[in-house]
Design an enzyme around this catalytic site. Structure first.
Site, PDB file in Angstrom:
ATOM      1  N   LYS A  62     -11.867  -2.187   7.565  1.00 47.14           N
ATOM      2  CA  LYS A  62     -11.000  -3.034   8.384  1.00 47.14           C
ATOM      3  C   LYS A  62     -11.312  -2.857   9.861  1.00 47.14           C
ATOM      4  O   LYS A  62     -11.666  -3.811  10.525  1.00 47.14           O
ATOM      5  CB  LYS A  62      -9.537  -2.742   8.074  1.00 47.14           C
TER       6      LYS A  62
ATOM      7  N   TRP B 120       0.838  -1.217   0.000  1.00 45.29           N
ATOM      8  CA  TRP B 120       0.000   0.000   0.000  1.00 45.29           C
ATOM      9  C   TRP B 120       0.861   1.252   0.000  1.00 45.29           C
ATOM     10  O   TRP B 120       0.560   2.218  -0.702  1.00 45.29           O
ATOM     11  CB  TRP B 120      -0.968  -0.013   1.183  1.00 45.29           C
TER      12      TRP B 120
ATOM     13  N   ASP C 244      -1.610   6.987   6.644  1.00 46.16           N
ATOM     14  CA  ASP C 244      -2.579   5.996   6.167  1.00 46.16           C
ATOM     15  C   ASP C 244      -2.847   5.074   7.356  1.00 46.16           C
ATOM     16  O   ASP C 244      -1.994   4.270   7.739  1.00 46.16           O
ATOM     17  CB  ASP C 244      -2.007   5.211   4.982  1.00 46.16           C
TER      18      ASP C 244
END
Ligand SMILES: *Cc1c(COP(=O)(O)O)cnc(C)c1O
Length: 364
Positions: free
Chosen positions: A196, A101, A171
């Site tokens: 998540k 990511w 993030d």
């Protein structure tokens, strides 16, 4: 048989939240209309939305120095949006290569003609986050982008104290609402999609420091972002600029109520440590091999392998018979990855650790 679903995302909701949603589904507001149908301009949605924004701030302990908004999109859209709010073409921005990511975020910045300083590159193993106190971060960087928890590789910063003064962009897709040590004063922006740690796919959370808000508005215009992509416009419209993802936001609302009832993120953090302790307790023996360097181990994604690829496969298929699903490692890493976010009960973590122990005893 109970299912223990350790998917990296989307992920299990707390059982109580699932039950509540089922119970409320068809008549969510007591007017014979479901949350799937409610108008986003109705009184009912307006109060749900306002309450959700309040709960985000309260439960996630976000100080008044920052603004909170809920957007559609997943985290990946924010890779591009954030850089268009915090920088202009030719500006220097700092990134870290710590995983899949983090890499995609870096690539988006490079493609947008920023001068990208990669201050840490953990490739090819991506099992450590290096020593941040040695990173050479250009003073003129508009921000330093960090992936707090690397979901694929199972690494996470044990501390979010970074040296220097460059503003941080975090993030927190796989870490939001599960750790309390965010260095707020230095944090310009946080983003996290909900599926998540605090909801389902379809909405995400953005938190912006007040000091960067008007610059962000001006940058977004200079970068030709459309109005509905502008964080500040979304915030001005109280996160209802256009039709929002009503159902995902409702799920986040119920998730946050649950978190609050069980003790807030202090409890989420404690449980994350406890789940990690149970699993790494087994990884630390001689049978399993953990991927992450010990001090950078994730509290959310447990990545390890067995002595042989055959045993990896056997572990995964026998786990399935115990109700343990979605634990195959990422395709580039192989092995096993069990992901445990806020919705995973301590009982499920115990069940998994017990299975690890039994499997080791039978095959070790
Ligand atoms: C899952 C994940 C993403 C991608 O999220 P999407 O909502 O699917 O775009 C980005 N960053 C991290 C850290 C993630 O865990």
């Amino acid at each position: 048989m109970t299912t223990h679903y350790f998917s990296p995302g989307p992920a299990s909701l707390p059982a109580a939240v699932r039950e509540l949603i089922k119970h409320e589904l068809l008549d969510t507001f007591g007017i014979g209309v479901s949350v799937m149908e409610i108008s986003h301009r109705s009184r009912q949605y307006e109060s749900l939305s306002e309450e959700t924004l309040k709960l985000v701030r309260e439960v996630m302990e976000i100080p008044q120095t920052h603004k909170v908004l809920l957007t559609p999109f997943g985290a990946q859209q924010h890779f591009s949006l954030l850089l268009n709010h915090l920088s202009l073409q030719g500006d220097t921005v700092a990134y870290t290569e710590t995983g899949v990511w983090a890499h995609l975020a870096t690539v988006d910045a490079q493609a947008a003609n920023r001068k990208v300083a990669v201050v840490y590159d953990g490739a090819p193993r991506l099992n450590s986050l290096g020593d941040p106190s040695n990173w050479d971060i250009p003073q003129e960087s508009k921000y330093l982008h960090l992936t707090v928890n690397n979901t694929v590789e199972g690494t996470e910063y044990p501390s979010l104290k970074f040296h220097g003064h460059v503003p941080l962009v975090l993030d927190m897709t796989s870490a939001m609402a599960s750790r309390r040590d965010i260095p707020w004063e230095r944090t310009a922006l946080i983003y996290a999609s909900a599926q998540k740690n605090f909801g389902i796919a379809g909405c995400s959370l953005v938190v912006i420091h007040n000091d960067y808000f008007e610059t962000a508005r001006a940058n977004a215009k200079k970068n030709n972002l459309g109005n509905a992509l502008n964080y500040c416009a979304i915030h001005d419209a109280k996160s209802v600029l256009n039709t929002p993802p009503v159902f995902p936001i409702y799920v986040t609302n119920r998730y946050l109520h649950w978190m609050k009832a069980v003790g807030g993120i202090e409890t989420m953090e404690k449980w994350a440590h406890e789940r990690a302790r149970l699993v790494y307790g087994e990884v630390d023996g001689t049978f399993y091999t953990g991927h992450a360097a010990e001090k950078h181990r994730s509290r959310h994604n447990f990545v390890f392998r067995l002595p042989t690829p055959e045993l990896d496969a056997k572990f995964i298929s026998e786990a399935e018979k115990e109700g343990i699903l979605e634990i195959k490692g990422y395709r580039t890493l192989g092995g096993v990855r069990a992901s445990m976010y806020n919705g995973i009960s301590l009982e499920s973590a115990h069940h998994f650790a017990d299975f690890m122990k039994q499997f080791r005893t039978r095959n070790g």
